[in-house]
Enzyme design. Sequence first.
Site, PDB file in Angstrom:
ATOM      1  N   GLY A 208      14.493 -24.715 -80.487  1.00  0.00           N
ATOM      2  CA  GLY A 208      13.396 -25.674 -80.322  1.00  0.00           C
ATOM      3  C   GLY A 208      12.586 -25.369 -79.091  1.00  0.00           C
ATOM      4  O   GLY A 208      12.670 -24.275 -78.535  1.00  0.00           O
ATOM      5  N   ASN A 209      11.761 -26.328 -78.682  1.00  0.00           N
ATOM      6  CA  ASN A 209      10.989 -26.157 -77.437  1.00  0.00           C
ATOM      7  C   ASN A 209      10.786 -27.513 -76.775  1.00  0.00           C
ATOM      8  O   ASN A 209      11.179 -28.543 -77.306  1.00  0.00           O
ATOM      9  CB  ASN A 209       9.660 -25.446 -77.717  1.00  0.00           C
ATOM     10  CG  ASN A 209       8.784 -26.230 -78.658  1.00  0.00           C
ATOM     11  OD1 ASN A 209       8.328 -27.316 -78.342  1.00  0.00           O
ATOM     12  ND2 ASN A 209       8.564 -25.682 -79.864  1.00  0.00           N
ATOM     13  N   HIS A 210      10.144 -27.493 -75.589  1.00  0.00           N
ATOM     14  CA  HIS A 210      10.057 -28.710 -74.764  1.00  0.00           C
ATOM     15  C   HIS A 210       8.902 -29.623 -75.112  1.00  0.00           C
ATOM     16  O   HIS A 210       8.663 -30.594 -74.397  1.00  0.00           O
ATOM     17  CB  HIS A 210       9.910 -28.309 -73.285  1.00  0.00           C
ATOM     18  CG  HIS A 210      11.139 -27.700 -72.711  1.00  0.00           C
ATOM     19  ND1 HIS A 210      12.346 -28.355 -72.688  1.00  0.00           N
ATOM     20  CD2 HIS A 210      11.362 -26.486 -72.136  1.00  0.00           C
ATOM     21  CE1 HIS A 210      13.244 -27.589 -72.129  1.00  0.00           C
ATOM     22  NE2 HIS A 210      12.683 -26.438 -71.790  1.00  0.00           N
ATOM     23  N   SER A 211       8.163 -29.363 -76.173  1.00  0.00           N
ATOM     24  CA  SER A 211       6.999 -30.215 -76.476  1.00  0.00           C
ATOM     25  C   SER A 211       7.429 -31.679 -76.644  1.00  0.00           C
ATOM     26  O   SER A 211       8.398 -31.974 -77.354  1.00  0.00           O
ATOM     27  CB  SER A 211       6.333 -29.720 -77.767  1.00  0.00           C
ATOM     28  OG  SER A 211       5.397 -30.678 -78.194  1.00  0.00           O
ATOM     29  N   ALA A 275       3.685 -27.763 -81.282  1.00  0.00           N
ATOM     30  CA  ALA A 275       4.216 -26.498 -80.767  1.00  0.00           C
ATOM     31  C   ALA A 275       5.182 -25.974 -81.830  1.00  0.00           C
ATOM     32  O   ALA A 275       6.394 -26.224 -81.775  1.00  0.00           O
ATOM     33  CB  ALA A 275       4.925 -26.727 -79.448  1.00  0.00           C
TER      34      ALA A 275
END
Length: 400
Positions: A208-211, A275
């Site tokens: 995943g990512n930090h969005s 994102a």
Amino acid sequence: MLKHKNILLGVCGSIAAYKSAVLVRLLVKAGANVKVILTNDAANFITPLTLATLSKNPVYTQYFEAETGVWSNHVELGLWADYFLVAPASANTIGKMANGLCDNLLTAAYLSAKCPVLFAPAMDLDMWQHESTQENISRLQQFGNIMIAPGTGELASGLHGQGRMAEPEEIVAFLATEISKNLPLLGKKALVTAGPTYEAIDPVRFVGNHSSGKMGFAIAERLQELGATVTLIAGPTALTTTKAINRIDVLSAEDMLHACTANFADSAITVMSAAVADYTPVEVAQQKIKKKEEHFSIELKKTTDILASLGNVKLENQVLVGFALETADEDNYAKDKLQRKNLDLIVLNSLNDKGAGFKVDTNKISIFNKNLEKITFETKSKTEVAKDICNEILKLVKTS
Ligand code: CTP
């Protein structure tokens, strides 16, 4: 409809002024910013303190407050207002408004206001029926001012007939309908993506990512405030939305692709702020992966570029907006993405800018349009940034 709207409420000397407390409360509850001007006579019917407390703003009564030395600028008040509502509007003030008299702050603000003006008359039956009053009212209507007609019932004098100010609930509903008529995106559909995507590795792990989704949610809300019917496709996030927004929750890039494809064709405006993961695991393990080897690698494959695939099928009358998050040679990468993905606008976030990025409530953006012109903005809250982005979108939307 009333959220974030600046409502200037003028209250005149009438027994109906007591209802302005409820009116202010309802407007504030609906999300409006309310400032109140009282005439001298109105202050005999309702205290400035009541309305200041309810509106959470100072109440204005005089041009000049002798005790504090504060001068109230009627021009600024007039320009601040998105809507000027005079309720109750007395026969006296209606007469002044109709004839350009401005011997108090309320009537001076009226002459300075550039926004739509609504007035809710309140007076006794005989005053209401007088030719002079009726002529003044039709003059105001000729100026484009909108009357919220008084109701019929028992009046303070004991007479029965027309002249009772419309109830606060009716006034708020009337104002909301009026606002909705003026919204620039009424009847348009908008599609917004927001948040990260989670690409499953096994039943308990993901890439995943930090969005946070905050930017996309703010854009969805702003488009909805401008009158659009908004579908928000949200990756995993804890953020909430109003009921007015049609929210579709998705998990992976593939889910987001399907949701976007299903909703794109009839969207006049599409803003892809999610994102989206660029890569996803080739295989998803059915059981939790046990730790065994010292080193472990996962093979990833490219996801479909959703934005590019929508750009491929975009029609002339559709506005497509993409985002670019860059760390080097920002302008060139952004311009390249704009052209490669057939976009109308691209919003550039640079991680080199302070106050921009995933975990903060502020953002600093630049926007490139199709002519590759760059529009730069200061660091602002994400709500304000959403307004800037939507203002650029409005310039491109064909109103029909
Ligand atoms: N995007 C998308 N689908 C993907 C990846 C990205 O729709 N699979 C969209 C994002 O929502 C964003 C834009 O593409 O609006 C830019 O994403 P970004 O990752 O910065 O660009 P890429 O095209 O992936 O280019 P690069 O990896 O070279 O930076």
